[in-house]
Motif scaffolding. Structure first.
Motif, PDB file in Angstrom:
ATOM      1  N   GLY A 129       0.822  -1.216   0.000  1.00 16.89           N
ATOM      2  CA  GLY A 129       0.000   0.000   0.000  1.00 16.89           C
ATOM      3  C   GLY A 129       0.850   1.258   0.000  1.00 16.89           C
ATOM      4  O   GLY A 129       0.569   2.214  -0.741  1.00 16.89           O
ATOM      5  N   TRP A 130       1.872   1.256   0.815  1.00 14.45           N
ATOM      6  CA  TRP A 130       2.767   2.417   0.859  1.00 14.45           C
ATOM      7  C   TRP A 130       3.499   2.599  -0.471  1.00 14.45           C
ATOM      8  O   TRP A 130       3.692   3.715  -0.933  1.00 14.45           O
ATOM      9  N   TYR A 131       3.885   1.467  -1.051  1.00 10.37           N
ATOM     10  CA  TYR A 131       4.604   1.534  -2.338  1.00 10.37           C
ATOM     11  C   TYR A 131       3.700   2.130  -3.422  1.00 10.37           C
ATOM     12  O   TYR A 131       4.129   2.981  -4.214  1.00 10.37           O
ATOM     13  N   ASP A 132       2.446   1.692  -3.446  1.00 14.33           N
ATOM     14  CA  ASP A 132       1.494   2.237  -4.427  1.00 14.33           C
ATOM     15  C   ASP A 132       1.297   3.735  -4.229  1.00 14.33           C
ATOM     16  O   ASP A 132       1.215   4.504  -5.202  1.00 14.33           O
ATOM     17  N   GLN A 133       1.236   4.146  -2.953  1.00 12.95           N
ATOM     18  CA  GLN A 133       1.093   5.575  -2.653  1.00 12.95           C
ATOM     19  C   GLN A 133       2.307   6.354  -3.171  1.00 12.95           C
ATOM     20  O   GLN A 133       2.175   7.428  -3.766  1.00 12.95           O
ATOM     21  N   ALA A 134       3.495   5.809  -2.924  1.00 11.64           N
ATOM     22  CA  ALA A 134       4.723   6.481  -3.355  1.00 11.64           C
ATOM     23  C   ALA A 134       4.768   6.625  -4.869  1.00 11.64           C
ATOM     24  O   ALA A 134       5.084   7.699  -5.405  1.00 11.64           O
ATOM     25  N   VAL A 135       4.442   5.545  -5.577  1.00 10.08           N
ATOM     26  CA  VAL A 135       4.470   5.565  -7.049  1.00 10.08           C
ATOM     27  C   VAL A 135       3.445   6.549  -7.596  1.00 10.08           C
ATOM     28  O   VAL A 135       3.726   7.293  -8.551  1.00 10.08           O
ATOM     29  N   THR A 136       2.251   6.564  -6.992  1.00  9.94           N
ATOM     30  CA  THR A 136       1.196   7.485  -7.438  1.00  9.94           C
ATOM     31  C   THR A 136       1.638   8.938  -7.281  1.00  9.94           C
ATOM     32  O   THR A 136       1.483   9.760  -8.200  1.00  9.94           O
ATOM     33  N   HIS A 137       2.201   9.263  -6.121  1.00 13.12           N
ATOM     34  CA  HIS A 137       2.680  10.632  -5.888  1.00 13.12           C
ATOM     35  C   HIS A 137       3.832  10.988  -6.819  1.00 13.12           C
ATOM     36  O   HIS A 137       3.934  12.132  -7.275  1.00 13.12           O
ATOM     37  N   LYS A 138       4.657  10.011  -7.114  1.00  9.05           N
ATOM     38  CA  LYS A 138       5.775  10.246  -8.029  1.00  9.05           C
ATOM     39  C   LYS A 138       5.258  10.615  -9.419  1.00  9.05           C
ATOM     40  O   LYS A 138       5.742  11.569 -10.049  1.00  9.05           O
ATOM     41  N   LYS A 139       4.272   9.883  -9.894  1.00  4.68           N
ATOM     42  CA  LYS A 139       3.708  10.147 -11.222  1.00  4.68           C
ATOM     43  C   LYS A 139       3.039  11.515 -11.289  1.00  4.68           C
ATOM     44  O   LYS A 139       3.069  12.190 -12.318  1.00  4.68           O
ATOM     45  N   TYR A 143       6.696  14.990  -5.283  1.00  6.34           N
ATOM     46  CA  TYR A 143       7.931  14.279  -4.947  1.00  6.34           C
ATOM     47  C   TYR A 143       8.161  14.152  -3.447  1.00  6.34           C
ATOM     48  O   TYR A 143       8.659  13.119  -2.969  1.00  6.34           O
ATOM     49  N   GLN A 144       7.817  15.157  -2.668  1.00  2.00           N
ATOM     50  CA  GLN A 144       8.041  15.083  -1.226  1.00  2.00           C
ATOM     51  C   GLN A 144       7.183  13.991  -0.584  1.00  2.00           C
ATOM     52  O   GLN A 144       7.652  13.259   0.305  1.00  2.00           O
ATOM     53  N   LYS A 145       5.936  13.862  -1.038  1.00  2.00           N
ATOM     54  CA  LYS A 145       5.066  12.811  -0.502  1.00  2.00           C
ATOM     55  C   LYS A 145       5.566  11.427  -0.919  1.00  2.00           C
ATOM     56  O   LYS A 145       5.491  10.467  -0.144  1.00  2.00           O
ATOM     57  N   ALA A 146       6.069  11.331  -2.151  1.00  5.70           N
ATOM     58  CA  ALA A 146       6.621  10.055  -2.622  1.00  5.70           C
ATOM     59  C   ALA A 146       7.807   9.651  -1.752  1.00  5.70           C
ATOM     60  O   ALA A 146       7.925   8.484  -1.346  1.00  5.70           O
ATOM     61  N   TYR A 149       6.701   8.199   1.685  1.00  8.49           N
ATOM     62  CA  TYR A 149       6.281   6.798   1.689  1.00  8.49           C
ATOM     63  C   TYR A 149       7.448   5.853   1.424  1.00  8.49           C
ATOM     64  O   TYR A 149       7.525   4.766   2.013  1.00  8.49           O
ATOM     65  N   PHE A 150       8.368   6.249   0.558  1.00 11.71           N
ATOM     66  CA  PHE A 150       9.553   5.419   0.332  1.00 11.71           C
ATOM     67  C   PHE A 150      10.360   5.273   1.617  1.00 11.71           C
ATOM     68  O   PHE A 150      10.887   4.199   1.918  1.00 11.71           O
ATOM     69  N   ASP A 151      10.454   6.357   2.385  1.00 17.30           N
ATOM     70  CA  ASP A 151      11.200   6.308   3.643  1.00 17.30           C
ATOM     71  C   ASP A 151      10.522   5.388   4.659  1.00 17.30           C
ATOM     72  O   ASP A 151      11.193   4.667   5.409  1.00 17.30           O
ATOM     73  N   ARG A 152       9.198   5.408   4.708  1.00 18.81           N
ATOM     74  CA  ARG A 152       8.467   4.519   5.621  1.00 18.81           C
ATOM     75  C   ARG A 152       8.748   3.055   5.278  1.00 18.81           C
ATOM     76  O   ARG A 152       8.922   2.217   6.167  1.00 18.81           O
ATOM     77  N   ILE A 153       8.820   2.781   3.974  1.00 22.12           N
ATOM     78  CA  ILE A 153       9.079   1.404   3.528  1.00 22.12           C
ATOM     79  C   ILE A 153      10.474   0.950   3.947  1.00 22.12           C
ATOM     80  O   ILE A 153      10.642  -0.130   4.512  1.00 22.12           O
ATOM     81  N   THR A 154      11.485   1.789   3.679  1.00 22.18           N
ATOM     82  CA  THR A 154      12.869   1.388   3.961  1.00 22.18           C
ATOM     83  C   THR A 154      13.138   1.262   5.459  1.00 22.18           C
ATOM     84  O   THR A 154      14.054   0.543   5.858  1.00 22.18           O
ATOM     85  N   GLN A 155      12.363   1.960   6.291  1.00 24.27           N
ATOM     86  CA  GLN A 155      12.518   1.802   7.735  1.00 24.27           C
ATOM     87  C   GLN A 155      12.112   0.404   8.188  1.00 24.27           C
ATOM     88  O   GLN A 155      12.617  -0.119   9.180  1.00 24.27           O
ATOM     89  N   ILE A 156      11.181  -0.200   7.454  1.00 27.29           N
ATOM     90  CA  ILE A 156      10.711  -1.544   7.792  1.00 27.29           C
ATOM     91  C   ILE A 156      11.517  -2.607   7.044  1.00 27.29           C
ATOM     92  O   ILE A 156      11.924  -3.619   7.605  1.00 27.29           O
ATOM     93  N   GLU A 157      11.762  -2.359   5.767  1.00 22.99           N
ATOM     94  CA  GLU A 157      12.494  -3.327   4.937  1.00 22.99           C
ATOM     95  C   GLU A 157      13.378  -2.547   3.961  1.00 22.99           C
ATOM     96  O   GLU A 157      12.897  -2.026   2.942  1.00 22.99           O
ATOM     97  N   ALA A 158      14.660  -2.462   4.287  1.00 18.20           N
ATOM     98  CA  ALA A 158      15.591  -1.573   3.577  1.00 18.20           C
ATOM     99  C   ALA A 158      15.696  -1.876   2.094  1.00 18.20           C
ATOM    100  O   ALA A 158      15.847  -0.968   1.272  1.00 18.20           O
TER     101      ALA A 158
END
Length: 443
Positions: A129-139, A143-146, A149-158
């Motif tokens: 879900g976070w990844y989809d959010q990041a990709v959507t904001h990127k498109k 960029y800041q919102k993307a 979400y990318f940072d939230r992901i890497t905190q859990i799984e680098a």
């Protein structure tokens, strides 16, 4: 004796270790009785590190683990119902660390298979879900919102998916976009600087390389540097080489040097020699033969080396000698000389187009350099001399080393070579910066 001491030390360590373990087990049991299972588990783990063979400690660790896991599973169920994603993932990480501690001691896991499956499914769902959010904001260009979400992901799984690279791409996406816009608007210098910020590993790096290659092909000026035109300057080729080095150091994408090894042969074939290029049309012909879009021509207008008056000074030093086998010092006179030499040079510079014979850039550079010469002479062996300052005799160190060098200086035409090199370096630097300034105004 040594063995007895070693044995005593080992017995003492074992006694201290056993006492420490009993203390830990006692403290852990108290925490367990109070229902503070996390604290108790930590104490039992520490006791296991001291002695992991005791069945009593193993049983206590397993028992406390089951109690603690029961609490965590209840808490996880509550969080799952409230869809508290962040807290769920923190708790999962805590449970996974707990499992690793049990595995380390070879103890049976207290987490059931269906619980592990739930954890993995929930974790994958949240990260997806976070990844989809990041990709959507990127498109959308958010960029800041993307990045959030990318940072939230890497905190859990680098290393989740390709998130580290995608995050970098989000950071540089505005740069790449601005670079392309600058290129399309013919702001070539700006475009190059922006493209140059993208590094290997960035998803836009290969594309930026293509743009940079196109910029060089379309806009770079190939330049050949001819020997200086002069009837009295003694180092035309040296000046030319110094200019070539200075232009190379600019590392400009818009200046490409054509440095043909057979330059003198081409000039001779055109009956121009190394100093006979006299007008723009002839220069343009040479540029075409060399495969250069432009030719840099320099001409020394004035070259004036002047020696200043030689000034002589009577100086006193101390000379070492031996009397009755003992070292003594006496004052002696020597001569010290000083001279200031000056080199003045004026140079005409022209950058001429091989295609149109037009002068693209022109300048007259004036440069003056001075150097001070000092040397000393003594009618005898100067190695026996020692400098003095006041009442101090310098028998070693920098003072004496500098003093002795005065007697080793060459007196013939001193300073000209150093001055000539300094002048050429400064002239070459000014020429290279002038050409770079001309290039930058074009783009």
């Amino acid at each position: 004796m040594r063995f007895t001491v070693l044995l005593a030390m080992c017995l003492l360590w074992a006694s201290v270790n056993a006492f420490g373990q009993k203390r830990l087990l006692r403290e852990a049991a108290e925490l367990e009785n109070e229902g503070r299972y996390a604290g108790a588990f930590g104490k039992y783990v520490e006791a296991m590190h001291r002695n992991n063979t005791k069945t009593e400690t193993q049983d206590a660790l397993t028992r406390t683990s089951e109690q603690l896991m029961g609490q965590w599973l209840d808490e996880y169920s509550t969080l799952r119902k409230s869809q508290s994603a962040d807290e769920m993932l923190v708790l999962v990480a805590q449970i996974e660390k707990h499992q690793q501690q049990l595995d380390f001691f070879g103890l049976k896991t207290t987490l059931l298979t269906h619980d592990q499956k739930n954890f993995k499914a929930d974790k994958d769902s949240i990260l997806e879900g976070w990844y989809d959010q990041a990709v959507t904001h990127k498109k959308k260009g958010n960029y800041q919102k993307a990045i959030f979400y990318f940072d939230r992901i890497t905190q859990i799984e680098a290393d989740y998916r390709n998130v580290p690279n995608e995050r970098q791409a989000v950071i540089t996406a505005p740069i790449f976009k601005e670079a392309k816009e600058a290129y399309e608007q013919k702001q070539i210098s700006k475009a190059w600087q922006l493209f140059d910020q993208l590094q290997p590993g960035d998803v836009n790096f290969q594309e930026s390389k293509k743009y940079k290659r196109k910029i060089k092909e379309e806009h770079a000026l190939t330049v050949s540097v001819l020997p200086s035109e002069s009837n009295f300057h003694s180092q035309e080729y040296k000046l030319r080489e110094t200019i070539v080095v200075a232009l190379s150091k600019l590392n400009s994408p818009f200046i490409q040097l054509v440095d043909r090894m057979n330059l003198s042969v081409i000039l001779q074939e055109q009956k121009l020699g190394v100093s006979g290029v006299v007008d723009e049309s002839q220069v343009a012909e040479v540029g075409i033969l060399l495969g250069a879009k432009a030719v840099l021509v320099t001409k020394v207008i004035t070259y004036n080396y002047q020696k200043g008056p030689l000034q002589a000074f009577d100086k006193v030093a101390y000379q070492r000698f031996k009397r009755s086998g003992l070292a003594e010092y006496r004052s002696v006179n020597y001569k010290e000389y000083a001279q200031v030499n000056t080199l003045n040079i004026s140079l005409q510079v022209q950058l001429i187009s091989s295609e149109t014979s037009k002068v693209l850039y022109a300048d007259v550079i004036n440069n003056q350099q001075e150097n001070s010469m000092r040397f000393a002479e003594y009618d005898g062996n100067y190695i026996t001399l020692y400098p003095i300052k006041g009442d101090v005799v310098y028998k070693s160190g920098k003072e004496r080393e500098t003093f002795l060098k005065l007697f080793e200086v060459r007196k013939d035409n001193i300073g000209l070579i150093e001055l000539d090199q300094a002048v050429q370096q400064e002239i070459a630097q000014k020429i290279s910066l002038g050409i770079e300034g001309y290039i930058n105004t074009k783009f």
